[in-house]
Motif scaffolding. Structure first.
Motif, PDB file in Angstrom:
ATOM      1  N   THR A  17      -5.272   8.601   2.658  1.00 55.10           N
ATOM      2  CA  THR A  17      -6.359   8.600   3.631  1.00 55.10           C
ATOM      3  C   THR A  17      -6.898  10.007   3.872  1.00 55.10           C
ATOM      4  O   THR A  17      -8.077  10.177   4.186  1.00 55.10           O
ATOM      5  N   THR A  18      -6.068  11.005   3.690  1.00 54.34           N
ATOM      6  CA  THR A  18      -6.533  12.383   3.911  1.00 54.34           C
ATOM      7  C   THR A  18      -7.407  12.875   2.757  1.00 54.34           C
ATOM      8  O   THR A  18      -8.319  13.668   2.959  1.00 54.34           O
ATOM      9  N   LYS A  19      -7.153  12.387   1.548  1.00 54.57           N
ATOM     10  CA  LYS A  19      -7.924  12.809   0.377  1.00 54.57           C
ATOM     11  C   LYS A  19      -8.935  11.746  -0.071  1.00 54.57           C
ATOM     12  O   LYS A  19      -9.608  11.936  -1.093  1.00 54.57           O
ATOM     13  N   ASN A  20      -8.998  10.636   0.682  1.00 57.61           N
ATOM     14  CA  ASN A  20      -9.937   9.554   0.368  1.00 57.61           C
ATOM     15  C   ASN A  20      -9.716   9.017  -1.040  1.00 57.61           C
ATOM     16  O   ASN A  20     -10.655   8.813  -1.818  1.00 57.61           O
ATOM     17  N   ILE A  21      -8.474   8.753  -1.372  1.00 58.75           N
ATOM     18  CA  ILE A  21      -8.111   8.246  -2.692  1.00 58.75           C
ATOM     19  C   ILE A  21      -7.694   6.775  -2.585  1.00 58.75           C
ATOM     20  O   ILE A  21      -6.894   6.410  -1.725  1.00 58.75           O
ATOM     21  N   GLY A  22      -8.243   5.937  -3.444  1.00 62.75           N
ATOM     22  CA  GLY A  22      -7.789   4.564  -3.567  1.00 62.75           C
ATOM     23  C   GLY A  22      -8.252   3.590  -2.498  1.00 62.75           C
ATOM     24  O   GLY A  22      -7.894   2.409  -2.547  1.00 62.75           O
TER      25      GLY A  22
ATOM     26  N   VAL B 170       0.847  -1.184   0.000  1.00 62.26           N
ATOM     27  CA  VAL B 170       0.000   0.000   0.000  1.00 62.26           C
ATOM     28  C   VAL B 170       0.888   1.241   0.000  1.00 62.26           C
ATOM     29  O   VAL B 170       1.578   1.527   0.976  1.00 62.26           O
ATOM     30  N   LEU B 171       0.894   1.965  -1.121  1.00 62.57           N
ATOM     31  CA  LEU B 171       1.611   3.242  -1.205  1.00 62.57           C
ATOM     32  C   LEU B 171       0.707   4.335  -0.676  1.00 62.57           C
ATOM     33  O   LEU B 171      -0.227   4.774  -1.347  1.00 62.57           O
ATOM     34  N   ASN B 172       0.991   4.757   0.548  1.00 64.53           N
ATOM     35  CA  ASN B 172       0.149   5.749   1.211  1.00 64.53           C
ATOM     36  C   ASN B 172       0.703   7.170   0.999  1.00 64.53           C
ATOM     37  O   ASN B 172       1.859   7.347   0.618  1.00 64.53           O
ATOM     38  N   LYS B 173      -0.145   8.150   1.236  1.00 69.30           N
ATOM     39  CA  LYS B 173       0.209   9.579   1.155  1.00 69.30           C
ATOM     40  C   LYS B 173       0.595   9.981  -0.273  1.00 69.30           C
ATOM     41  O   LYS B 173       1.516  10.792  -0.484  1.00 69.30           O
ATOM     42  N   ILE B 174      -0.115   9.423  -1.269  1.00 74.17           N
ATOM     43  CA  ILE B 174       0.228   9.762  -2.650  1.00 74.17           C
ATOM     44  C   ILE B 174      -0.144  11.213  -2.985  1.00 74.17           C
ATOM     45  O   ILE B 174       0.314  11.753  -3.997  1.00 74.17           O
ATOM     46  N   ASP B 175      -0.961  11.830  -2.127  1.00 70.69           N
ATOM     47  CA  ASP B 175      -1.287  13.239  -2.355  1.00 70.69           C
ATOM     48  C   ASP B 175      -0.064  14.130  -2.147  1.00 70.69           C
ATOM     49  O   ASP B 175      -0.076  15.310  -2.529  1.00 70.69           O
ATOM     50  N   HIS B 176       1.010  13.574  -1.576  1.00 68.53           N
ATOM     51  CA  HIS B 176       2.246  14.341  -1.378  1.00 68.53           C
ATOM     52  C   HIS B 176       3.168  14.251  -2.592  1.00 68.53           C
ATOM     53  O   HIS B 176       4.222  14.899  -2.615  1.00 68.53           O
ATOM     54  N   LEU B 177       2.783  13.432  -3.588  1.00 68.07           N
ATOM     55  CA  LEU B 177       3.663  13.185  -4.726  1.00 68.07           C
ATOM     56  C   LEU B 177       3.366  14.125  -5.891  1.00 68.07           C
ATOM     57  O   LEU B 177       2.219  14.526  -6.114  1.00 68.07           O
ATOM     58  N   VAL B 178       4.423  14.420  -6.643  1.00 69.22           N
ATOM     59  CA  VAL B 178       4.267  15.178  -7.889  1.00 69.22           C
ATOM     60  C   VAL B 178       4.037  14.219  -9.051  1.00 69.22           C
ATOM     61  O   VAL B 178       3.211  14.450  -9.927  1.00 69.22           O
ATOM     62  N   ASN B 179       4.764  13.101  -9.051  1.00 70.61           N
ATOM     63  CA  ASN B 179       4.679  12.130 -10.141  1.00 70.61           C
ATOM     64  C   ASN B 179       4.364  10.747  -9.581  1.00 70.61           C
ATOM     65  O   ASN B 179       5.255   9.960  -9.285  1.00 70.61           O
ATOM     66  N   THR B 180       3.070  10.456  -9.419  1.00 69.09           N
ATOM     67  CA  THR B 180       2.647   9.189  -8.830  1.00 69.09           C
ATOM     68  C   THR B 180       3.006   8.008  -9.719  1.00 69.09           C
ATOM     69  O   THR B 180       3.444   6.957  -9.237  1.00 69.09           O
TER      70      THR B 180
END
Length: 408
Positions: free
Chosen positions: A155-160, A125-135
């Motif tokens: 989890t903060t943006k409810n993604i995935g 599980v790759l978490n905190k992807i909202d912190h990434l520029v290039n997922t």
């Protein structure tokens, strides 16, 4: 039986592992839609494994296990890490939670290696992807380092999160095998007789968990179940107008029940059914035959998966030691262990005698069997041992190895 009262032993165990602050607790909260785990930016917020029962449909009752970070350090930190790794022995499916902005670490790669060595299916599980520029680039690089499914979440943006739930469901269906108690031994409309002694060890006003679970499995198989005490078995057999497909007895009544059950009616015990469902029956049978090799001053470990109030004639601490002394006529030493802990260094023991594991899941029991096998220590469970000592092992294991006569 309600969801909350479903025993942990029959729940799918989903363990979350990873470094501190990778977001394990946040993912548990997100999956369960509840604030059940404490979330903080402070490293090491989760200290001990935390077991959270819930339901994931269509899997059914599950338990999510939150663990401390495997990168903790210091004397106390090492204890926390050891506790987290102990959870692997109970885990059916593992979620490796990784901070996407940091990528896979040495600790994560070590966990992947452990998952593989223990044959534990896992999801990365790759978490905190909202912190990434290039997922996509991070995802591509991660997939090169693992064969497991990789799910990106925030989890903060409810993604995935829905994708993660679906992958958990898929992994459970693909990797797990349903190990039944009795349903594979009977056909619809069969009659099954359960022999349940009511002695000092029987809890007042209720049946013990193994008996409850067997009854439910029989009912789910559209069969009839008759329940009787050992001194009423003959009357029960005479009063029913159809030959039973199976008689199941408490191990402590094995000898009398074997005498009173006609040889053409299959007979087994609750404990042997649990050995079939949760353990390696062939290994446990091998362990039973080893008792004839015991010598003076051998030390035997009596292990139980739960803690309970001991009666004066307790099966684990009194009856089985007496049976072994009488059978071998040797001066034997006994040590006792109960609960979730299980010593990984077993070399001082000549034999391990384990309970039926009704309060443990299959992964836990199989882990204990593997630990014993790896150290060449024979292991047997209560029911198999008693059947062997009473001289009825072949008869009692025949129904779980061969089809019942009703299937012929």
């Amino acid at each position: 039986m309600s969801l909350n009262s479903t025993p942990q032993s029959v729940r799918v165990h989903i363990g979350l592992f990873g470094k501190r602050n990778s977001g394990k607790s946040s993912i548990i909260n997100a999956i369960s839609n509840q604030e059940i785990s404490i979330v903080s930016d402070v490293l090491g917020t989760t200290t001990d494994p935390v077991f959270r029962p819930m339901e994931i449909l269509p899997i059914g009752p599950c338990v999510l296990i939150d663990t401390a970070g495997v990168d903790d350090f210091g004397e106390l930190g090492k204890l926390r890490v050891d506790k987290s790794l102990d959870v692997l022995d109970k885990t059916d499916i593992a979620l490796l939670v990784v901070d996407a902005s940091l990528g896979l670490s040495e600790e994560d790669l070590s966990l992947i290696s452990t998952f593989k060595s223990k044959s534990i299916p896992y999801i990365l599980v790759l978490n905190k992807i909202d912190h990434l520029v290039n997922t996509s680039e991070v995802l591509s690089n991660t997939k090169k380092l693992t064969e497991a499914p990789v799910i990106c979440v925030s989890t903060t943006k409810n993604i995935g999160l829905e994708n993660l739930k679906q992958e958990i469901i898929k992994t459970t269906n693909c990797e797990s095998t349903e190990f039944t108690l009795v349903s594979d031994l009977i056909n619809p409309n069969d009659i099954v007789i359960l022999v349940i002694p009511i002695d000092k060890a029987a809890p007042k006003g209720r049946l013990i968990l193994p008996q409850q679970q067997v009854i439910r499995d029989i009912l789910d198989s559209s069969c009839q179940v008759f329940i009787t005490k050992e001194d009423k078995l003959k009357d029960t057999l005479n009063n029913i107008n159809k030959k039973p497909a199976l008689v199941i007895t408490d191990s402590q009544a094995f000898e009398q029940v074997a005498k009173d059950t006609p040889s053409d009616i299959p007979l087994t015990s609750f404990s042997i059914l649990f050995a079939k469902q949760k353990g390696d029956l062939s290994e446990l049978i091998k362990g039973a035959t080893y008792i004839d090799n015991l010598v003076d001053n051998d030390t035997i470990l009596i292990a139980e998966g739960c803690t309970h109030h001991k009666q004066t004639d307790d099966i684990g601490t009194v009856k089985i030691p007496n049976m072994l002394r009488q059978r071998t006529n040797k001066k034997l030493n006994f040590e006792f262990a109960s609960g979730v802990s299980f010593d990984k260094d077993l070399k001082k023991y000549a034999l391990i005698v384990h309970c039926g594991a009704c309060m443990m899941n299959r992964a836990s029991m199989m882990s204990r069997i593997e630990i014993a096998k790896n150290q060449d220590i024979p292991i047997v469970n209560y029911g198999v041992l008693i059947a062997y000592i009473k001289g009825i092992l072949d008869r009692s294991i025949a129904p779980v190895i061969l089809p019942c006569t009703s299937k012929v």
